[in-house]
Scaffold this motif. Structure first.
Motif, mmCIF file in Angstrom:
data_model
loop_
_atom_site.group_PDB
_atom_site.id
_atom_site.type_symbol
_atom_site.label_atom_id
_atom_site.label_comp_id
_atom_site.label_asym_id
_atom_site.label_seq_id
_atom_site.Cartn_x
_atom_site.Cartn_y
_atom_site.Cartn_z
ATOM 1 N N VAL A 1 -52.458 -21.966 40.592
ATOM 2 C CA VAL A 1 -53.235 -22.199 41.815
ATOM 3 C C VAL A 1 -54.711 -22.381 41.461
ATOM 4 O O VAL A 1 -55.359 -23.332 41.914
ATOM 5 C CB VAL A 1 -53.039 -21.041 42.827
ATOM 6 N N LEU B 1 -55.329 -25.751 39.673
ATOM 7 C CA LEU B 1 -55.355 -26.879 40.601
ATOM 8 C C LEU B 1 -56.630 -26.879 41.439
ATOM 9 O O LEU B 1 -57.243 -27.930 41.659
ATOM 10 C CB LEU B 1 -54.113 -26.864 41.491
ATOM 11 N N LYS B 2 -57.044 -25.694 41.910
ATOM 12 C CA LYS B 2 -58.290 -25.591 42.686
ATOM 13 C C LYS B 2 -59.483 -26.056 41.858
ATOM 14 O O LYS B 2 -60.354 -26.764 42.352
ATOM 15 C CB LYS B 2 -58.524 -24.148 43.139
ATOM 16 N N SER C 1 -53.516 -27.193 46.041
ATOM 17 C CA SER C 1 -52.835 -26.068 45.390
ATOM 18 C C SER C 1 -51.850 -25.381 46.327
ATOM 19 O O SER C 1 -51.371 -24.288 46.036
ATOM 20 C CB SER C 1 -53.863 -25.054 44.884
ATOM 21 N N ARG D 1 -47.368 -27.480 44.898
ATOM 22 C CA ARG D 1 -46.870 -26.877 43.658
ATOM 23 C C ARG D 1 -45.364 -27.096 43.514
ATOM 24 O O ARG D 1 -44.882 -27.354 42.407
ATOM 25 C CB ARG D 1 -47.205 -25.389 43.605
#
Length: 138
Positions: free
Chosen positions: A78, A81-82, A88, A93
């Motif tokens: 997470v 991705l952020k 995210s 996902r």
């Protein structure tokens, strides 16, 4: 374009053509300088381009240093991705996990899926020329 392709793009994988100012259709920009032939015409020869290693760690550390949130990309998919400015959410996902071939039994448990996904993304970055330290691949 799949989410993994977006991850690669954000980290600068495959930018040798973009950095050289070329596109796949622009053959002359990647050609070597012209050389004269005996008939007075010129020929061009394409130069092979070496695939360089992408310094993933340095890029992610740089992004993390300038990010308003404290993100731990080394352990969290997470946060990774952020940090890259990508979606995210659980659905994003799950889509990424399916794209990368996550086992079905892990898809129904978000914690297992996230662990698998983080390890797999880092491994695939390494497989594509990223410098991922061995301790992050285990």
């Amino acid at each position: 374009m799949g989410l993994f392709s977006k991850i690669l793009e954000k980290l600068g994988f495959g930018h040798s053509q973009a950095q050289a100012g070329t596109t796949p259709d622009d053959k002359t920009a990647t050609a070597a300088p012209s050389s004269p032939t005996t008939a007075g015409t010129t020929t061009t020869t394409a130069q092979p381009q070496a695939i360089g290693v992408v310094d993933v760690v340095a890029k992610l550390e740089g992004l993390a240093a300038n990010h308003p949130e404290k993100l731990n990309w080394k352990v969290s998919i997470v946060d990774l991705l952020k940090l890259l400015g990508l979606d995210s959410s659980l659905s994003a996902r799950q889509e990424l996990a399916k794209e990368l071939g996550c086992p079905q039994e892990k898809l129904s448990d978000s914690a297992q899926m996230n662990t698998w996904l983080h390890k797999t993304v880092l491994q695939k970055l390494a497989d594509n020329g990223g410098n991922i330290p061995a301790d992050l691949l285990h």
